[in-house]
Design an enzyme around this catalytic site. Structure first.
Site, short mmCIF file in Angstrom:
data_model
loop_
_atom_site.label_atom_id
_atom_site.label_comp_id
_atom_site.label_asym_id
_atom_site.label_seq_id
_atom_site.Cartn_x
_atom_site.Cartn_y
_atom_site.Cartn_z
CB CYS A 110 -16.87 -25.48 0.38
SG CYS A 110 -18.33 -26.48 0.73
CB CYS A 117 -18.45 -22.03 6.60
SG CYS A 117 -17.04 -23.07 6.22
N1 SAH Z 1 -18.52 -29.60 4.67
C1 SAH Z 1 -18.60 -30.49 5.78
C2 SAH Z 1 -17.27 -30.72 6.45
C3 SAH Z 1 -16.37 -29.55 6.63
S1 SAH Z 1 -16.94 -28.28 7.74
C4 SAH Z 1 -19.62 -30.02 6.77
O1 SAH Z 1 -20.12 -28.92 6.62
O2 SAH Z 1 -19.94 -30.78 7.67
C5 SAH Z 1 -16.61 -29.00 9.31
C6 SAH Z 1 -17.41 -28.41 10.46
O3 SAH Z 1 -16.91 -27.11 10.81
C7 SAH Z 1 -18.88 -28.24 10.14
O4 SAH Z 1 -19.69 -28.70 11.19
C8 SAH Z 1 -18.98 -26.74 9.99
O5 SAH Z 1 -20.28 -26.31 10.18
C9 SAH Z 1 -18.00 -26.25 11.03
N2 SAH Z 1 -17.60 -24.85 10.88
C10 SAH Z 1 -17.60 -24.09 9.78
N3 SAH Z 1 -17.17 -22.85 10.05
C11 SAH Z 1 -16.89 -22.81 11.36
C12 SAH Z 1 -16.44 -21.79 12.26
N4 SAH Z 1 -16.14 -20.59 11.82
N5 SAH Z 1 -16.26 -22.11 13.55
C13 SAH Z 1 -16.51 -23.38 13.99
N6 SAH Z 1 -16.95 -24.37 13.20
C14 SAH Z 1 -17.16 -24.08 11.90
FE1 SF4 Z 2 -18.77 -26.15 2.98
FE2 SF4 Z 2 -18.19 -24.84 5.19
FE3 SF4 Z 2 -20.70 -25.45 4.67
FE4 SF4 Z 2 -18.99 -27.42 5.34
S1 SF4 Z 2 -19.66 -25.72 6.64
S2 SF4 Z 2 -20.49 -27.42 3.65
S3 SF4 Z 2 -17.11 -26.61 4.38
S4 SF4 Z 2 -19.40 -24.04 3.45
#
Ligand code: SAH
Ligand code: SF4
Length: 339
Positions: A110, A117
């Protein structure tokens, strides 16, 4: 060779009639694949020899490989899939009282670079094609011998940064002749690519839209999510209002609770100010620790306080419990471990 999973029923009908087969043949093939989960043209007993040959010559039925499968105590199943070019992406199967959901990835890596993340640790190497997203669902349905009733597009990647492929994927899985996943059973989560929220609204699909908000002020959100420098919170609010007007679907705001970062009562109040009067609800998400980052999940006490404060302010809110806590269930974690 092109994958058969890349085709909507209507596209397949056109291909078939162009090649002197019948429209209803496309329905038969769809039925074999998506209803009977038969992934061998030879076994499709009600289609002609000629059609079998045409299919074999033109459309692949191949699925990705499952290279890791972890099952947690609460029965959540986490898969790591590998495609032909060795790209690896995740998918998670979860059991709920209302059915079985599957969390699908939309990109390999991503580019959004959210600072909490695991998916953002690896730059995007490519977008996933519709057939790849479809094939992960088919494979996990076959592997688990379960009917998947709900799809959440919340795995690795930013789905609105792969707009055309994701829209086509939704059309394919929604077909009543295919996987038949109801439009209201599909949820797309986005970090907030505003122009594509408008595009999605204008399609009028009526899928559920979830916004990863995570902070109620631009100052804090820009620190957590670099995309906020391009699309501000007020832009997102305008876009989701439009989405609601067009589709009548209530918006979900996802809010990760990060200890000492965004979980104070002050932030709860700011969030309530931002969302009051909006047809939406807030999903408070416990943070899954990622080794590479110093963020910590909020304590149960501050999570509950945050929740209570939103409730008091009249905001619809749920405090999500963790699923698959004992496995690497947060998006991007399994993949980053292998890489
Ligand atoms: N890129 C999109 C969809 C994928 S991420 C987005 O950001 O919405 C899906 C969800 O997981 C998002 O709400 C993101 O913020 C959350 N997420 C990312 N890392 C995480 C973590 N370590 N623990 C819990 N949720 C997390
Ligand atoms: Fe990408 Fe993770 Fe951010 Fe979703 S939460 S936009 S997967 S970097």
């Amino acid at each position: 060779m092109d994958s058969i999973f890349n085709y909507t029923l209507e596209e397949l009908e056109i291909k078939f009639t162009q090649n002197n087969f019948k429209k209803f043949n496309a329905h038969q093939v769809y039925d074999w694949i998506y209803k009977k989960e038969t992934l061998d043209y030879n076994l499709m007993s009600n289609i002609s020899k000629d059609l079998k040959q045409y299919l074999k010559d033109n459309y692949s039925l191949s699925l990705p490989k499952i290279i890791i499968k972890e099952i947690s105590k609460d029965s959540t199943v986490k898969y790591l899939f590998e495609f032909n070019d060795n790209s690896k992406v995740e998918g998670v199967l979860m059991h709920h009282p209302y059915g079985t959901s599957f969390c699908v990835s939309s990109q390999v890596g991503c580019n959004m670079g959210c600072t909490f993340c695991a998916s953002g640790l690896k730059k995007k190497t490519r977008d996933l094609e519709p057939y790849e997203m479809v094939s992960m669902i088919l494979l996990s349905s076959i592997d688990s011998a379960e009917r998947i009733s709900h799809i959440v597009i919340m795995g690795t990647g930013e789905p609105l940064d792969n707009y055309d492929n994701v829209v086509k994927f939704i059309k394919i899985i929604n077909s009543p002749k295919g996987l038949e996943i109801g439009i209201r059973h599909i949820t797309l989560s986005t970090s907030g690519i505003v122009p594509n929220i408008y595009k999605l609204a204008d399609l009028n699909f009526g899928i559920n839209l979830a916004i990863s908000l995570h902070a109620p002020t631009n100052e804090l959100r820009s620190k957590l999510m670099p995309i906020n420098k391009a699309y501000r919170i007020s832009d997102i609010i305008e876009a989701v209002k439009y989405y609601f007007e067009k589709t009548g679907r209530r918006i979900t705001f996802e809010y990760l609770l990060l200890e000492g970062v965004n979980d104070s009562r002050l932030y709860a109040d700011k969030l309530a100010d931002l969302l009051s009067g909006l047809n939406s609800y807030v999903n408070l998400i416990p943070y899954n620790h990622v080794e590479e980052f110093s963020y910590k999940a909020s304590t149960s006490k501050s999570s509950l306080d945050f929740y209570d404060q939103l409730k008091k302010r009249g905001i619809n809110v749920t405090l999500r419990h963790k699923m698959g806590d004992d496995i690497d269930a947060a998006c991007g974690q399994l993949r980053s471990k292998v890489n």
